[in-house]
Enzyme design. Structure first.
Site, PDB file in Angstrom:
ATOM      1  N   CYS A   1       5.015   6.841 -29.286  1.00  0.00           N
ATOM      2  CA  CYS A   1       4.916   5.383 -29.146  1.00  0.00           C
ATOM      3  C   CYS A   1       5.145   4.703 -30.484  1.00  0.00           C
ATOM      4  CB  CYS A   1       3.503   5.036 -28.708  1.00  0.00           C
ATOM      5  SG  CYS A   1       3.422   4.465 -27.046  1.00  0.00           S
TER       6      CYS A   1
ATOM      7  N   ASN B   1       1.540  21.359 -25.982  1.00  0.00           N
ATOM      8  CA  ASN B   1       0.559  20.401 -26.471  1.00  0.00           C
ATOM      9  C   ASN B   1       0.522  19.109 -25.660  1.00  0.00           C
ATOM     10  OD1 ASN B   1       3.158  20.582 -27.875  1.00  0.00           O
ATOM     11  ND2 ASN B   1       2.558  18.662 -28.833  1.00  0.00           N
TER      12      ASN B   1
ATOM     13  N   THR C   1       2.746  24.210 -39.094  1.00  0.00           N
ATOM     14  CA  THR C   1       4.093  23.856 -39.543  1.00  0.00           C
ATOM     15  C   THR C   1       4.538  24.828 -40.642  1.00  0.00           C
ATOM     16  OG1 THR C   1       3.715  21.574 -38.932  1.00  0.00           O
ATOM     17  CG2 THR C   1       5.528  21.974 -40.448  1.00  0.00           C
TER      18      THR C   1
HETATM   19  N1  PLP Z   1       2.787  23.367 -32.650  1.00  0.00           N
HETATM   20  C1  PLP Z   1       2.064  22.744 -31.726  1.00  0.00           C
HETATM   21  C2  PLP Z   1       2.152  23.187 -30.296  1.00  0.00           C
HETATM   22  C3  PLP Z   1       1.252  21.674 -32.070  1.00  0.00           C
HETATM   23  O1  PLP Z   1       0.527  21.050 -31.128  1.00  0.00           O
HETATM   24  C4  PLP Z   1       1.203  21.268 -33.423  1.00  0.00           C
HETATM   25  C5  PLP Z   1       0.413  20.080 -33.818  1.00  0.00           C
HETATM   26  O2  PLP Z   1       0.578  18.995 -33.304  1.00  0.00           O
HETATM   27  C6  PLP Z   1       1.957  21.958 -34.372  1.00  0.00           C
HETATM   28  C7  PLP Z   1       2.736  23.004 -33.961  1.00  0.00           C
HETATM   29  C8  PLP Z   1       1.902  21.581 -35.845  1.00  0.00           C
HETATM   30  O3  PLP Z   1       0.654  21.997 -36.368  1.00  0.00           O
HETATM   31  P1  PLP Z   1       0.117  21.557 -37.816  1.00  0.00           P
HETATM   32  O4  PLP Z   1      -0.395  20.184 -37.685  1.00  0.00           O
HETATM   33  O5  PLP Z   1      -1.006  22.534 -38.122  1.00  0.00           O
HETATM   34  O6  PLP Z   1       1.223  21.724 -38.789  1.00  0.00           O
END
Ligand code: PLP
Length: 652
Positions: A338, A161, A73
């Protein structure tokens, strides 16, 4: 307790043993500040430099910036800030830079939210636009071709993800090249690390954020790659750490741990190869198909990471599947966001235009590349157990098998199915529209015929089961109530469901043609509960009798031992669904539990009220058991408790 099998690696992963050791050493031995020039600082600096050098080799990034962050993030913020500041400068200099902030429709929320945030803060006034994906979840390159000349900043992910879909990054790069797009390009590589080959130097990618906790490093550490020559603006200023690119004393435990993971990646002996992971997916998919024959996989395997399986099962909500897996000790996640009561459909699957029921009921099973055959064997065996547990019918006859009607409560939104297990007839009372699909699936799966449906959602349920069952059936018989009033009734096994002239429905057996004492009263409104006699009152919003203000009798998990010592005769009751109980019948302090689902509690409430032994209810998280306690307290029952926090808080 059933030992836990963690199959939710896309959410976060456990921490590699070597990473724990490295973090531990960085906390206990080499705890120096890498900015200090004394020996302790130099030792910490070595850890930092070593981790960065490994990162460069693993990412294929000999040039450009590679900095440690707190996670993806933060990397995304830095990339967005850098790109938008550059756009602002280019625009001020009169250079062409495009007017669109284009992001893949299935991006993690961190991307569009950051784009909107910084666009507003910086006053860049660019237009945010989602780039649609096709039915396979891949970016629409035809639309990208149209939009690329106008795109100032493009954000696409390497792999999704939720769905596991792998993007066609070469195809995207080619479109940017062919159209002479001015776009800066960020690729969210969070789900790619350790699963897809990376050679960032050889790509057109300007920014690539990574997250440690998705690949066996701890939470709170990540990396950001910035291509050599790409615009860069630091997000955090201060002491000038990370070469003035990211100030703040480094998270050395996290970086040391990430360094250990990078080392394992580089040495190549720890993690499974792509080919091995493909074989793992085949086994897991086969186990799922055998357990749930009607299963639909939501992503085409040929375009997806082998480590992610996203699926839905007709007639089973995502929540029900999640509960079932959880009961079997398998941790997976709903493919959709959810909340406690309602599942919002997955925007990722919606963007792929999948049917509504698949978007709403998707489940994601994801593994990391660190797993052995024994783990896969155990996962397949547990999945099989879930399939078998589903044979436990929620609309089964009560254990006494006395021919009485069964009563099933349709979830938090309320509504009742009153059914005759022998004859196969069912009457729906106040099943709301939101539950019509689930109720219809239940009836169809267990071969029940809907004889009548009453209340607001009746039409929706009838439409779902294709039945013309709305009204009170013409073949209803006439019976007399205790006070001599005539009333019409529907026979359900030994019981009759009687329409009460004053409102609501009574369920009970006749004595000499008279319903002297009803077991249950289904009321539409609290006013209908007048003169309920001894009948248990079922209100539309739940199994609630007239409310009695009482503190819920919570039992904390650490008081269990003491509780059983004090109440050796206590009756332990699992209020999860019967299939959840079957998937992993737990014992508490070595004691077995009875299965009495909350959805069937109304049927047994009178018996429980009159049962002399103390009662202890439990469920997965404590929500359903709390409802069970409230129901019995409402009936005036004393000596009833529930396990606060549920089984989830009990360790194996
Ligand atoms: N981008 C993707 C594709 C993710 O799966 C995630 C986490 O869920 C993030 C960004 C955010 O990552 P972080 O938890 O290291 O800030």
């Amino acid at each position: 307790m059933v030992p836990e099998l963690y199959l939710d690696a896309n959410a976060t992963s456990p921490v590699l043993t070597a990473a724990i050791a490295a973090a531990h050493a960085a906390l206990e031995i080499d705890f120096g500040n890498p900015s200090s020039s004394h020996a302790a600082g130099l030792r910490a600096r070595l850890i930092l430099d070593d981790a960065r050098a490994r990162a460069r080799r693993v990412l294929g990034a000999a040039t450009g910036r590679v900095m440690f962050t707190s996670g993806a993030t933060e990397g995304i913020q830095t990339a967005v800030l850098s790109a938008l500041c550059a756009v602002r400068e280019r625009r001020a200099a009169g250079e062409p830079c495009g007017d669109l902030l284009l992001y893949g429709a299935t991006e993690h929320k961190a991307v569009p939210e950051s784009l909107a945030h910084w666009n507003r803060i910086l006053g860049t006034e660019l237009t945010l636009q989602a780039l649609p994906v096709d039915a396979d979840g891949r970016h629409r390159l035809d639309l990208l071709r149209e939009l690329a000349p106008r795109t100032a900043f493009l954000c696409t992910m390497a792999a999704n993800n939720e769905s596991g879909v792998v993007s066609d990054l070469d195809g995207i790069a080619a479109v940017l090249e062919q159209t002479g797009s001015p776009a800066l390009w960020m690729v969210d590589c969070v789900q790619a690390l350790g699963k897809l080959p990376l050679a960032l130097d050889r790509t057109r990618i300007d920014y690539a954020p990574f997250s440690g906790h998705k690949l066996y490093a701890p939470k709170g550490v990540g990396m950001l790659y910035v291509r050599a020559g790409a615009p860069f603006t630091p997000l955090m200023c201060g002491g000038g750490q990370e070469g003035d690119q990211r100030s703040g004393t480094e998270n050395m435990a996290g970086i040391a741990a990430l360094g250990a993971v990078l080392r394992a990646l580089e040495e190549g002996r720890t993690f499974r190869t792509h080919a091995q992971l493909l074989a793992v997916r085949e086994r897991l998919a086969a186990a799922l198909r055998a357990a749930f024959p009607a299963i639909e996989f939501n992503t085409p395997f040929e375009h997806a990471l082998p480590t992610t399986l996203n699926f839905a099962v007709p007639g089973l909500s995502g929540k029900a599947l999640l509960d079932l897996f959880d009961a079997a000790g398998i941790r997976v996640s709903a493919g959709s966001a959810c909340s406690a009561a309602k599942a919002a459909p997955s925007y990722v699957l919606e963007a792929m235009a999948l049917p509504d029921w698949r978007c709403a009921n998707a489940v994601r099973l994801s593994v990391g590349p660190l797993l052995d055959d024994a783990f896969v064997d155990a996962a397949c065996a547990r999945i099989a157990r879930c399939g078998e547990a589903l044979h436990r019918k929620p609309l089964a006859a009560s254990s006494s098998g006395d021919g009485r009607a069964g009563v099933y409560h349709c979830g938090l939104d309320g509504g009742w199915l009153v059914f005759d297990p022998k004859g196969g007839d069912c009457v729906a009372i106040d099943v709301p529209e939101t539950q019509a699909g689930a109720a219809a699936a239940l009836l169809q799966r267990h071969g029940y015929r809907l004889r009548a449906a009453f209340g607001a959602g009746a039409a929706a349920l009838c439409a779902q089961v294709d039945a013309d069952a709305g009204a009170w059936p013409a073949d209803g018989e006439t019976v007399r109530l205790a006070d001599g009033t005539p009333a019409t009734a529907i026979r359900l096994g030994r019981d009759l469901l009687v329409r009460r002239p004053g409102g609501g429905y009574l369920l009970g057996a006749l004595e000499d043609g008279v319903l002297r004492q009803a077991r249950l009263l289904f009321a539409h409104t609290p006013a209908d509960t007048q003169d309920a006699g001894n009948a248990i009152v079922c209100l539309p919003m739940g199994i609630e009798a007239p409310s009695v203000e009482r503190k819920p009798a919570e039992l904390a998990r650490y008081h269990l031992k003491h509780f059983f010592a004090e109440h050796p005769d206590a009756l332990l009751i699992d209020v999860r669904e019967a299939c959840e109980h079957a998937a992993g019948a737990p014992t508490l302090q070595g004691r077995a539990a009875y299965s009495l689902p909350l959805s069937r509690l109304a049927e047994y409430a009178a018996w429980l009220r009159d049962e002399a032994r103390p009662l202890l209810f439990f469920c997965r998280s404590g929500n359903r058991s709390l409802k069970a306690v409230q129901c019995l307290q409402g009936l005036g029952r004393e000596r009833v408790w529930h396990l606060a926090g549920g089984l989830a808080l009990l360790r194996n």
